[in-house]
Enzyme design. Structure first.
Site, PDB file in Angstrom:
ATOM      1  N   CYS A  22      10.677  -3.584  83.881  1.00  0.00           N
ATOM      2  CA  CYS A  22      11.613  -3.855  82.826  1.00  0.00           C
ATOM      3  C   CYS A  22      11.040  -4.611  81.671  1.00  0.00           C
ATOM      4  O   CYS A  22       9.919  -5.064  81.681  1.00  0.00           O
ATOM      5  CB  CYS A  22      12.725  -4.688  83.399  1.00  0.00           C
ATOM      6  SG  CYS A  22      12.261  -5.475  84.924  1.00  0.00           S
ATOM      7  N   ASN A 256      10.654  -9.396  86.217  1.00  0.00           N
ATOM      8  CA  ASN A 256       9.914  -8.180  85.926  1.00  0.00           C
ATOM      9  C   ASN A 256       8.747  -8.180  86.888  1.00  0.00           C
ATOM     10  O   ASN A 256       7.850  -8.997  86.764  1.00  0.00           O
ATOM     11  CB  ASN A 256       9.423  -8.194  84.477  1.00  0.00           C
ATOM     12  CG  ASN A 256       8.525  -7.011  84.176  1.00  0.00           C
ATOM     13  OD1 ASN A 256       8.475  -6.051  84.942  1.00  0.00           O
ATOM     14  ND2 ASN A 256       7.809  -7.073  83.074  1.00  0.00           N
ATOM     15  N   GLY A 257       8.814  -7.313  87.835  1.00  0.00           N
ATOM     16  CA  GLY A 257       7.736  -7.290  88.813  1.00  0.00           C
ATOM     17  C   GLY A 257       8.214  -6.798  90.146  1.00  0.00           C
ATOM     18  O   GLY A 257       9.190  -6.065  90.237  1.00  0.00           O
ATOM     19  N   MET A 502     -15.175  12.242 103.300  1.00  0.00           N
ATOM     20  CA  MET A 502     -14.524  13.529 103.558  1.00  0.00           C
ATOM     21  C   MET A 502     -13.218  13.413 104.345  1.00  0.00           C
ATOM     22  O   MET A 502     -12.778  14.385 104.968  1.00  0.00           O
ATOM     23  CB  MET A 502     -15.473  14.506 104.249  1.00  0.00           C
ATOM     24  CG  MET A 502     -16.587  15.010 103.350  1.00  0.00           C
ATOM     25  SD  MET A 502     -16.047  15.576 101.724  1.00  0.00           S
ATOM     26  CE  MET A 502     -15.317  17.157 102.101  1.00  0.00           C
ATOM     27  N   GLU A 917     -12.972  11.457  88.428  1.00  0.00           N
ATOM     28  CA  GLU A 917     -13.209  10.320  87.554  1.00  0.00           C
ATOM     29  C   GLU A 917     -14.673  10.247  87.200  1.00  0.00           C
ATOM     30  O   GLU A 917     -15.509  10.088  88.063  1.00  0.00           O
ATOM     31  CB  GLU A 917     -12.812   9.022  88.260  1.00  0.00           C
ATOM     32  CG  GLU A 917     -13.364   7.800  87.546  1.00  0.00           C
ATOM     33  CD  GLU A 917     -12.745   6.504  87.979  1.00  0.00           C
ATOM     34  OE1 GLU A 917     -12.432   6.367  89.156  1.00  0.00           O
ATOM     35  OE2 GLU A 917     -12.578   5.646  87.104  1.00  0.00           O
ATOM     36  N   LYS A 968      -8.002   6.765 100.324  1.00  0.00           N
ATOM     37  CA  LYS A 968      -8.057   5.306 100.205  1.00  0.00           C
ATOM     38  C   LYS A 968      -7.071   4.826  99.154  1.00  0.00           C
ATOM     39  O   LYS A 968      -7.468   4.194  98.179  1.00  0.00           O
ATOM     40  CB  LYS A 968      -9.471   4.841  99.880  1.00  0.00           C
ATOM     41  CG  LYS A 968     -10.129   5.610  98.747  1.00  0.00           C
ATOM     42  CD  LYS A 968     -11.458   4.999  98.353  1.00  0.00           C
ATOM     43  CE  LYS A 968     -12.152   5.895  97.354  1.00  0.00           C
ATOM     44  NZ  LYS A 968     -13.407   5.366  96.880  1.00  0.00           N
ATOM     45  N   CYS A1133     -20.449  23.221 101.913  1.00  0.00           N
ATOM     46  CA  CYS A1133     -20.221  21.945 102.599  1.00  0.00           C
ATOM     47  C   CYS A1133     -20.038  22.199 104.095  1.00  0.00           C
ATOM     48  O   CYS A1133     -19.300  23.085 104.493  1.00  0.00           O
ATOM     49  CB  CYS A1133     -18.983  21.265 102.034  1.00  0.00           C
ATOM     50  SG  CYS A1133     -18.421  19.863 103.024  1.00  0.00           S
ATOM     51  N   CYS A1139     -21.491  11.843 102.233  1.00  0.00           N
ATOM     52  CA  CYS A1139     -21.360  11.830 100.773  1.00  0.00           C
ATOM     53  C   CYS A1139     -21.734  10.478 100.195  1.00  0.00           C
ATOM     54  O   CYS A1139     -22.312  10.381  99.128  1.00  0.00           O
ATOM     55  CB  CYS A1139     -19.937  12.146 100.353  1.00  0.00           C
ATOM     56  SG  CYS A1139     -19.157  13.464 101.269  1.00  0.00           S
ATOM     57  N   CYS A1144     -26.662  14.412 101.085  1.00  0.00           N
ATOM     58  CA  CYS A1144     -26.048  15.693 101.442  1.00  0.00           C
ATOM     59  C   CYS A1144     -27.139  16.755 101.512  1.00  0.00           C
ATOM     60  O   CYS A1144     -27.809  17.045 100.527  1.00  0.00           O
ATOM     61  CB  CYS A1144     -25.014  16.059 100.388  1.00  0.00           C
ATOM     62  SG  CYS A1144     -24.254  17.646 100.677  1.00  0.00           S
TER      63      CYS A1144
END
Lengths: 1514, 487
Positions: A22, A256-257, A502, A917, A968, A1133, A1139, A1144
């Site tokens: 909020c 707010n939270g 994986m 990413e 994760k 794979c 990884c 690999c």
């Protein structure tokens, strides 16, 4: 018809997981002078915070807004007189602002109850007043569920001595009424609510938008209504379900939270009821219980707790300090007296933990406080005419600049108090100093609190355990070789939790044929969107693993005896420490040990009988005065098996909570069962104060004896490392939920159970969600017995192999089943390479057949028989495939070859690959000669913002905000330096060889309204892209998805818990997140019920492999499907799961050039596979009678719970009917994606900018514009930047081509993604997310010319500036908030001072700070350089030097760079500070500290050496 | 686990074999000593795959990554325990298994596989050397008795397992040596017979009873065994050799390979052979028909006997050097294989169909053959064979050894007496627990599976033991072995 859905449980939805966030505001006269103007100003603040609130499917129904003001005595006196009753003098009466049910009979019943209660409690009931409202302009949903709004008036009874006693009586009356109404079982229980009942304040609120309050409540416009302050609140909730009472303000606070630990806090409050007593309340105390009713919001619960604390006689700020203490960890500098205050109060109350800005009042004073980590903005200013304006943003109220006395913000963990009687604002230091002096807390602690180190060594202990005895116990507790080889031993060697990759492809505990530990039925919950996870490594200073054992005492009292507790440095105990505790003999500390074994010779059912007996023993021990209970399973032998430690812990804990005596005793678990951090977290989360994992500790010793450790790790080191790693892991788990202390995590039960029956949960794990039923105690017992028999078999085999192999992490033939096994991999690779549909079918049969038997929830679902359609009438595979996407896999986690192969494949067929990413090489935006396109259609925007440039964003069809990752969730990531080669470093705008850290949270998303802001930012920069939000399934994800839809996300992705990962702690892979089936079904149910489904695309992923998987996903509600792991399998794979090690062997998850050469993938193989999945789906569609995928979305009626449920005893208790619920909604509610979101981009100021900039964009012509700006103008500059990037790519325009001079308060994300050639100057101030993702522009911020204040002492910028900026410059003449230049990877900035966590996670660029910094500067900073002027010599103590060196500015290069930046700062901002520094350069220069990341230094210096050598040899 | 970069740091380096010139002079095993450091380096090459295809590829499910890692770390005794957990006789498989594990080793996708088999052998040999392999008799006897008929690897494995579970086991062997094909069929240079004996000694010490020179069905009637024991396990192997069915096959000088190999093994043990029964290659032109392992065994033996020249002909076409596209990893590679025997000489040829033999004085002198061409496989996967016109040729030969494999077990005698049901190929039919159609009678190994590898024989024996134990006691803690092959 009624179209309003109420927040009640249905299907998989649970209302207690609703979230809201909020805009908050306070307007007050600092001298306490009341006026009507304050109300008007408060309402204006509300209007200007509108963008922080939200509306649902009905655009006119807000999520809630309201105001809290002082009792408008004159106004009410006049009004009541008109009705016909007279009010007693001020403060001798109270007004109850009340929502009453619409049905007359119920309303009358409630009213009668109120009147009766008032009288019964000895007060006078004066009468009712209808609150005049105008419903003309409020929404349809709001109108339909609007309660009757009336005020009732109570006069102080004769027997009540004073105002405080009257207040107490009112509290009791309200509680009695609430309990009675609850018992009355109204049709819509939410319709009754007492917003406030007080002699000093009154609350006006409703299911309204901020701007509607004024028009709705006619009272507020009456000039005779006066107050000296208002608290206002505009809500953004995740749902659109009709409920008026959920609007803020609550009775005393606005918030707010998010209180992450609310479940635990609520339980603890109930648990201490029997230890409460108060002479003032006397017998009335009982009438208050429960203090915190079940099933309400976190804010409402906090409000209840705060209210109680006020009534204990503590002043308002004392009450709030006890509830939300600041961080007191070792790394925090703090006066001892304050530390003592917190330490003492921790003996009574655990922290209410979570990101929170709370403004609170007691009717005359106003306080405000910010959580320890400063995760909410709260800015304020005070004017020369005594006006205080505080709000989530600056610019919410027009204040002439020359009248501003100062501008500031509330800092993390700090408090603000306005006490007009004491003349105005009192600062944090004064407040806390005063309170710390209230009692001799320090002395009390020193005299009473016991620390483990103070205790003498134990006189007795356990006799040594032989190897063979150990193996028997290991077997009895279900240890496997993997527990030793993969978990325990590596943890002890490295002192850190082991990492895996994986994802998880093993069955849920309830579907596994192997005996299961009870732990495995639980999944950790985590924060996403509505609150941020924390970074327990880089922000360690706010964390703590301290725990306390012993009894808590009366909350209404403060005595030295309150401190009689045993304080532990952490919750994992060695054998020696436990022995000390068992022998403790100090006042108030009395241990007792109870056995948690059961006799296996007794028949089935003995486990439950043993639990019942244990609870009776516990009661007896407490009666006998024990304050520390040790629940011990020592003594397992052929006749005795252990009760699962979690069952014993939670069972005893909840029993004691129910009895209201839980706080009389601390629980210690002595058990052979726990062996990994997830186990410790569960035990603590369900009530254990400390754990002694004696078999694991003995296992470490044994391993040392067997030579399993390298020479430097001896047995004591191994134990030390193991415990240290467990604490680190524990902090990581709790920080996933945004919780910072183990103390508040204790008993907070942040878990969802999957596969446990309702009976088990209700009896032992009360309040835990377990939505599909499951096994009973009988199955748990059978598994314990099975393990016990393995340890002590009837017939001992000669040469009995030691422990079972496990196969839980790595496939083993005799171990746990894996969906990816040699057979499925071999078949899939064969099918994809040979384009062999028969082989694919064989693969699918293996994948599906096994799943139907044992692996997944979808395996338990079957298709109903249907009227088929001919296969050739089903839409073609080529059309279906466009709904497919590969997974988000970053370049960096996989090789360039593999990354591009996936992209080429997807682009060839019009499906989508995902950048993951880590940016993208812009050369991939140009097509290959053969027409192949290598760019990723979906570009991810994750918390690290690596390579997120404007150019990156405009070259995408989809932009995906990654909130969490299946393997994760709630965690960040890190790319080790050795994986950052030249290429990866270049693509990510970082330095090769330097480690890159992705923070757990997006630092621009701490709440749902922040997410809306980022969506808005991205949509601005690329208007053609769909904006995705990636979530991970957990309970409440549907609610978050509804929030995403309201925040105008175009796509929401519900990721399952099984998704792959490049690297993740093993415990996260196995213990966090839920299957997508549950998350998707819940999402579909909530979106449809809220009528938010049609405007958003729902995608799902998580081990989808076959047409059957896709069909079930569609029927459960998905429009689109992600297939990640299988895609990699087609490229070679083989699930090496290495990884994270860069080794690999098939060249996929590696950057090693030698290994990359081995990559043998081919885009065609992936296309073959996707086409076969689509063909497989078509066959199913034909059978089910669907011609298009659209038709089948959300058709849960075509699914049935298959016979598989009856497959064997374990699954019989499963009930999947909640998964197959379709909400009962009107027919016109969409059930799949039909329309696009309205992003409201037409209001953007950038349209104006783009018009002005036309000559610049067309001909690179220089243009200068002057414009006003206000806080509602958000994301200014981004849309224009997108246009520049589309045309000029990476290069942008020549410097200063397009210049704008703004005046006013800029809204959030000002200057976001500014491209090269754009220069903005702002005269005024700015909010959060300044220069987010800046990619080359220039930003200058200076205070208004008319300002009277000293610029370098005033806050003119919000939090999180320059987040993820990749280039450009910023010069700020004033102070900035927390996290300045967080994750900066290229921008250069000069600022006069910053808050906490400055330059956090920075990887490149330059930052100059000419004044003060907050704490934890440079945490996680791995690259770039910061120069800080440290005039008072305190910087070192404020800096986190884990990754950086601090040194003087000495080299000529550095001096030149620094002086150059300061000169520019002076030039652009006319900074007096800069002038002073330059004028006294010789004296000032030595005071500058260079913050130089160690890793970065290593790489830079190596590079310089190489250059020198090259020059030398050349 | 493992050395993370081991597979990059070290190349595949199996132990050295003794020089050809030296080794063809004797029947001793082929390998030189393998330095321990080399073993550890080779163990370090194991990638500790999360999906160890080797562990799937091994019929026994050997815990290959586990013991590779332990060897790398020098924890030999633990390695031995891990090895023995799934394999009763790693000293046999470590010598004569064609190593499907290595074919499916993940490293074999694009590099040389880990030397799994050599490491296996190294572990167990070290175990015996160090005295770690000691008798571990059961602590408790069940009072049940089991007869195992046939002392090949399958029978020994079954006996070993059943004895561990506390049953009293008696093994019947019709020849004079224990070990079945291992003892008589496998040349000594591949498997020294002392290796078998040291294992049998351990088993004997654990309480297993062995009876040699007892031909069940002849010396003892099968029914008598069934009556005398609580269960009987048939592990008599697949003993009926395949024949060519061509003219001249009955000429002197043409022998089934097994007759030839068996005799040499007996000779090596100083048994007397009547000169007119002696089959020897000394100074002869030898032809071996059949390109498999038995053919190679004949080849090695023939060279050791001093053959003049040795031909080895195969009817199938010459396999490619590398995997063809339709035979990707981890399928069994249909590629050219050479055994150590091929290093020692001989002429290999492929796509040759035997038409007939001719001879003089009833002694074979010539092979008449034709070259063939193999077509593409049809829908059922079978290729068609086409004789190449004009490619007929003759070869002068003195000795012909038929290494054509075995058809099925011998039916007369024991099998007929028991009346157990057979499968269409003539092998004894069993259920998943290896029980035959006759209650209390089980069968395992080649007798049930048809001719196969030693490693399969052991797996079968273990599974039969599990089945028998379950049959005798109602439930079994003996491990059950998944006998499904590659699908």
């Amino acid at each position: 018809m009624v179209r309003v859905f109420r927040p009640k449980p249905f299907g998989l939805y649970r209302p207690e997981y609703e979230h809201s966030a909020c805009g908050v505001g306070v307007v007050a006269n600092t001298k306490g002078v009341a006026s009507h103007e304050i109300i008007q100003q408060g309402l204006e603040v509300l209007v200007n915070l509108t963008h922080r609130g939200a509306a649902g499917s009905d655009p006119d129904t807000g999520d809630g807004a309201g105001v809290l003001l002082q009792m408008p005595d004159a106004f009410l006196r006049r009004e009541t007189a008109a009705i016909g009753f007279e009010l007693p003098p001020r403060h001798a009466y109270a007004v109850g602002m009340t929502f009453l049910p619409q049905p007359d009979a119920e309303r009358a019943q409630c009213e009668e109850l109120i009147e009766r209660t008032v009288v019964a409690e000895g007060q006078r009931f004066l009468g009712w007043r209808d609150v005049p409202v105008n419903t003309d302009h409020i929404g349809q949903v709001a109108t339909e569920c609007m309660p009757t709004i009336r005020q009732f008036f109570v006069a102080k009874g004769d027997g009540v001595e004073d105002e405080r006693a009257f207040d107490r009586k009112l509290y009791v009356i309200r509680k009695i009424i609430e309990h009675a109404v609850e018992d009355a079982h109204l049709q819509e229980p939410d319709d009754f609510y007492i917003c406030s009942l007080s002699p000093t304040i009154v609350v006006y609120k409703g299911l309204l938008k901020g701007e509607q309050i004024k028009g709705f409540y006619l009272d507020l416009s009456d000039p005779s209504m006066e107050t000296s302050f208002v608290l206002v609140h505009s809500r953004f909730s995740t749902n659109t379900l009709g409920s008026w009472k959920l609007a803020h303000p609550y009775r005393f606070i606005v918030h707010n939270g998010e209180i992450n630990t609310v479940r635990g806090n609520t339980n603890w409050m109930a648990a201490r009821q029997k230890s409460m007593s108060s002479p003032e309340f006397g017998d009335d105390l009982q009438k208050l219980f429960p203090i915190i009713p079940g099933a309400q919001s976190d804010t409402a619960s906090l409000d209840n707790a705060y209210e109680l604390m006020l009534h204990t006689g503590r002043p308002l700020h004392h009450a709030m300090m006890a509830l939300t203490p600041e961080a007191t960890g070792e790394k925090v500098q703090m006066a001892q007296e304050k530390r003592d205050f917190y330490d003492y109060h921790a003996c009574m109350m655990e922290p209410w933990d979570g990101p929170a800005l709370v403004a609170f009042t007691d009717g005359t004073r106003i306080g405000a406080t910010l959580d320890r980590n400063g995760l909410r903005p709260f800015r304020y200013l005070v004017t020369t005419d005594d006006l205080l304006v505080m709000a989530s943003e600056v610019g919410v109220l027009r204040v002439p600049p020359e009248k501003v006395l100062f501008k500031d913000r509330i800092r993390p963990g700090r408090m603000f108090l306005l006490d007009p009687e004491r003349g105005g604002i009192i600062d944090d230091e004064t407040i806390k100093h005063e309170l710390s002096q209230a009692q001799p807390y320090g002395e009390w602690l020193r005299d009473n609190m016991v620390k483990l180190a103070d205790l003498p060594p134990a006189a007795t202990g356990h006799s040594a355990m032989s190897h063979d005895e150990l193996v028997d116990l290991q077997q009895a507790f279900g240890y496997t070789k993997e527990d030793l080889n993969i978990l325990i031993e590596p943890t002890a060697i490295a002192g850190a939790e082991p990492t895996g990759s994986m994802g998880n492809d093993t069955p849920l505990a309830v579907l596994s044929e192997q005996p299961q530990l009870l732990f495995r039925y639980f999944k950790q919950l985590f924060a996403q969107v509505s609150n941020p996870p924390l970074d327990s490594i880089r922000e360690e200073l706010v964390t703590s693993v301290d725990v306390r054992l012993g009894a808590q005492r009366n909350l209404f009292d403060e005595t030295p005896e309150h401190a009689r507790q045993l304080k532990l440095d952490g919750p994992v105990l060695t054998d020696a420490q436990l022995a000390q505790i068992k022998e403790i003999d100090r006042p108030g500390l009395k241990p007792a040990t109870l056995s948690t074994l059961f006799d296996v010779r007794a028949g089935d059912g003995e486990l439950e009988r043993a639990m019942d007996a244990l609870r009776a023993q516990v009661d007896q021990a407490i009666t006998d005065g024990a304050t520390i209970l040790v629940l011990s399973d020592r003594g397992v032998d052929p006749d005795h098996a252990p009760i699962p430690s979690l069952l014993a812990t939670a069972g005893v804990h909840h029993h004691l909570v129910r009895e209201g005596i839980r706080t009389k005793v601390g629980l210690v678990i002595e058990s052979g069962e726990p062996r990994e951090v997830a186990h410790f977290a569960l035990l603590i989360g369900y009530g254990a104060g400390a754990v002694n994992p004696y078999v694991t500790l003995r296992t470490l010793q044994d391993a040392a004896e067997r030579g399993a450790f390298p020479p430097e790790v001896d047995a004591p080191t191994a134990e030390y490392n193991f415990i240290k790693a467990s604490y680190k892991g524990l902090l990581k788990i709790i920080s996933k939920m945004g919780i910072s202390t183990v103390h508040s995590y204790h008993g907070a039960q942040i878990f969802e159970a999957v596969g446990l029956s309702e009976r088990v949960v209700d009896k032992y794990f009360t309040w835990t969600a377990s939505r599909i039923g499951g096994v009973g105690v009988d199955v748990l017992e059978a598994d314990v017995r099975k393990l016990h028999t393995q340890a002590f078999p009837d017939a001992e085999l000669a040469a009995n192999p030691d422990l079972p192999s496990g196969g839980f992490y790595q496939w083993r033939r005799d171990g746990e089943y894996h969906m990816w096994n040699p057979d499925t991999i071999a078949k899939l690779q064969y099918a994809a390479r040979m384009n062999d549909f028969d082989a694919y079918k064989a693969f699918a049969e293996l994948a599906n057949e096994y799943e139907e038997r044992t692996c997944t929830i979808r395996g338990l679902l079957g298709f109903k028989e249907n009227e088929p359609v001919p296969l050739d009438e089903v839409e073609p595979a080529m059309a279906i495939i466009k709904r497919f996407a590969t997974g988000a896999i970053s370049l960096g986690s996989i090789s360039r070859e593999a990354h591009e192969s996936l992209a080429i494949a997807m682009n060839r067929v019009g499906a989508r690959s995902n950048s993951g990413e880590g940016g993208e090489d812009y050369r991939r935006y140009t097509p290959d000669a053969n027409g192949d396109r290598r760019f990723s259609a979906i570009k991810q925007v994750a918390s690290g913002r690596f390579g997120v440039t404007t150019n990156y964003l405009v070259n995408a069809t989809d932009l995906q905000i990654k909130m969490a990752q299946g393997a994760k969730p709630g965690e960040g990531g890190q790319l080790p330096g050795h994986k950052v080669d030249d290429y990866i470093g270049w693509v990510r705008n970082s330095t090769p060889g330097v480690e890159l850290i992705s923070p757990p949270p997006h630092h621009d998303i701490y709440s749902i309204e922040d997410l809306a802001q980022l969506i808005h930012d991205l949509k601005n920069v690329n208007r053609d892209a769909r904006i995705h939000v990636k979530l991970v399934a957990e309970i409440g994800v549907g609610t978050i998805a509804a929030g995403v839809s309201k925040a105008h996300g175009d796509v929401v992705l519900i990721s399952g818990d099984t998704g792959g990962t490049g690297a993740s702690p093993e415990s996260s892979i196995k213990y966090a997140g839920l299957p997508w089936e549950l998350g998707l079904a819940e999402t579909q149910q909530v979106l449809v019920a809220n009528d938010l489904r049609g405007r958003i695309v729902v995608q799902t992923d998580g081990q989808i492999k076959t047409g059957r998987d896709v069909a079930i996903a569609a029927l459960l509600g998905a429009d689109e499907f992600g297939i990640a792991t299988a895609s990699l399998v087609t490229q070679g794979c083989i699930m090496l799961r290495k990884c994270h090690l860069n080794t690999c062997s098939v060249g996929i998850a590696t950057q090693d050039p030698e290994l990359r050469e081995r990559f043998a993938g081919d885009p065609e193989h992936l296309i073959n596979y996707f086409m076969m999945v689509a063909e497989d789906l078509r066959e199913i569609m034909a059978e089910l009678g669907f011609r298009t995928v659209s038709e089948m979305i959300g058709r849960v009626d075509k699914l049935e719970t298959a016979e598989a449920i009856d497959y064997w005893a374990k699954t019989k208790g499963i009930d999947l009917s909640p998964v197959l619920v379709k909400p009962d909604v009107p027919e016109d509610y969409a059930t799949h994606h039909v329309i696009n979101q309205d992003h409201g981009l037409e209001e953007a100021l950038d349209h104006e900018l783009i018009a002005h900039a036309a000559p610049s964009i067309r001909n690179k012509k220089r243009v200068t514009v002057r414009l006003p700006i206000r806080n509602a103008n958000r994301t200014v500059g981004a849309m224009l930047a997108g246009e520049v990037a589309k045309q000029y790519g990476e290069d942008g325009l020549p410097h200063d081509t397009f210049q704008v001079e703004f005046t006013g308060s800029a809204g959030q994300s000002y200057g976001a993604f500014l491209a090269k050639g754009m220069s903005f100057e702002l005269e005024g101030d700015t909010n959060d997310y300044f220069a987010k993702g800046m990619s080359g522009g220039r930003l200058v911020v200076v205070p208004p010319k008319e300002s009277q204040f000293v610029p370098e002492e005033n806050v003119i910028m919000g939090n999180v500036a320059l987040y993820g900026a990749t280039g450009g410059e910023a010069f700020i003449r004033g102070l900035a908030g927390e996290r300045f230049a967080v994750r900066n990877s290229g921008a250069h900035a000069v600022v006069e001072g910053v808050g906490d966590h400055g330059c956090e996670y920075m990887t490149n660029g330059r930052v100059v700070v000419l004044g003060p910094t907050g704490r934890n500067f440079a945490a996680g900073m791995s690259g770039g350089v910061a120069y800080v002027l440290d005039e008072h010599g305190v910087f070192e103590s404020l800096c986190n030097i884990e990754l950086v060196d601090l040194e003087r500015v000495e080299t000529s290069e550095d001096i030149h760079e620094l002086s150059g930046l300061i000169s520019k700062h002076k030039q652009y901002t006319s900074s007096a500070n800069a002038k002073r520094i330059l004028d006294n350069w010789a004296e000032t220069l030595p005071k500058f500290v260079k913050v130089y990341p160690k890793d970065y230094r290593r790489v830079i210096e190596a590079k310089r050496r190489a250059e020198r050598q090259a020059v030398g040899s050349g | 686990m493992g050395k993370i970069t081991g597979f990059l740091d070290f190349n595949r380096e199996p132990p050295e074999r003794r020089p050809v010139t030296e080794r063809v002079k004797d029947y001793l095993e082929l390998y030189e000593a393998w330095p321990e450091e080399a073993m550890q380096d080779q163990g370090a090459r194991c990638m500790d795959c999360a999906l160890p295809f080797c562990h799937r590829g091994c019929p026994l499910g050997n815990l290959i990554p586990d013991w590779n890692d332990l060897v790398y770390k020098g924890r030999w005794q633990e390695a031995l325990t891990a090895l023995h957990a799934t394999n009763n006789f790693p000293e046999f498989t470590g010598r004569i298994c064609p190593a499907p594990c290595e074919a499916s080793c993940v490293l074999a996708i694009n590099s040389d596989p880990v030397t799994i088999e050599y490491i296996e052998k190294a572990i167990v040999d070290k175990g015996f050397e160090e005295g770690w392999v000691v008798p571990e008799p059961p602590t408790k006897r069940t009072g049940k008795s089991v007869a195992v008929v046939g002392s090949g690897p399958s029978g020994l494995a079954a006996a070993h397992q059943l004895n561990r579970a506390g049953h009293q086991v008696t093994v019947y062997e019709r020849s004079e040596y224990l070990g079945g094909l291992l003892a008589l069929g496998i040349p000594d240079f591949k498997l020294d017979k002392a290796i078998i004996e040291r294992r049998v000694d351990v088993m004997r010490a654990e309480g297993v009873e062995f009876k040699t020179n007892v031909d069940v069905g002849v010396d003892v009637l099968a029914e008598e065994l069934v009556a005398a024991f609580d269960a009987v396990c048939l592990t008599g192997g697949s003993t009926i050799p395949r024949r060519l069915g061509v003219e001249g096959e009955d000429l002197d000088g043409i022998h089934p390979a097994m007759d030839y190999l068996t005799q040499q093994n007996r000779v090596n043990r100083d048994q007397a052979v009547f000169p007119d029964e002696r089959i020897t290659a000394t100074g002869k032109s030898v032809l071996i028909l059949g390109g498999g392992d038995t053919g190679a065994d004949c080849l090695g033996t023939a060279h050791r006997q001093g053959a003049e020249v040795v031909y080895q002909y195969e009817i199938l076409s010459e396999p490619p050097q590398g995997r063809p596209g339709n035979n990707p990893w981890p399928l069994w590679p249909l590629i050219m294989r050479s055994s150590p025997a091929h290093e020692e000489g001989g002429i290999r040829d492929y796509s040759i169909l035997t038409k007939s033999f001719s001879g003089k004085d009833r002694k074979v002198t010539k092979l008449h053959a034709v070259r063939v061409e193999w077509g593409a496989p049809d829908a059922s996967g079978r290729s068609s064979m086409q004789e190449i016109a004009g490619s007929e040729f003759d070869l002068d030969v003195d000795l012909v050894l038929l290494a054509l494999g075995f058809l099925h077990p011998q039916k007369e005698g024991m099998i007929e007496q028991l009346g157990v049901e057979l499968d269409p190929r003539g092998n004894v039919k069993t259920d998943v627990d290896k029980m035959t159609s006759v209650p209390s009678v089980f069968a395992a190994g080649d007798m049930s599976r048809g001719q196969s590898l030693v490693v399969w024989a052991i797996a079968e024996g273990r599974q039969a033991a599990h089945g028998i134990d379950k049959y005798l006691t109602g439930a079994s803690d003996l491990p059950s072995v998944n006998l499904r092959g590659w699908v």
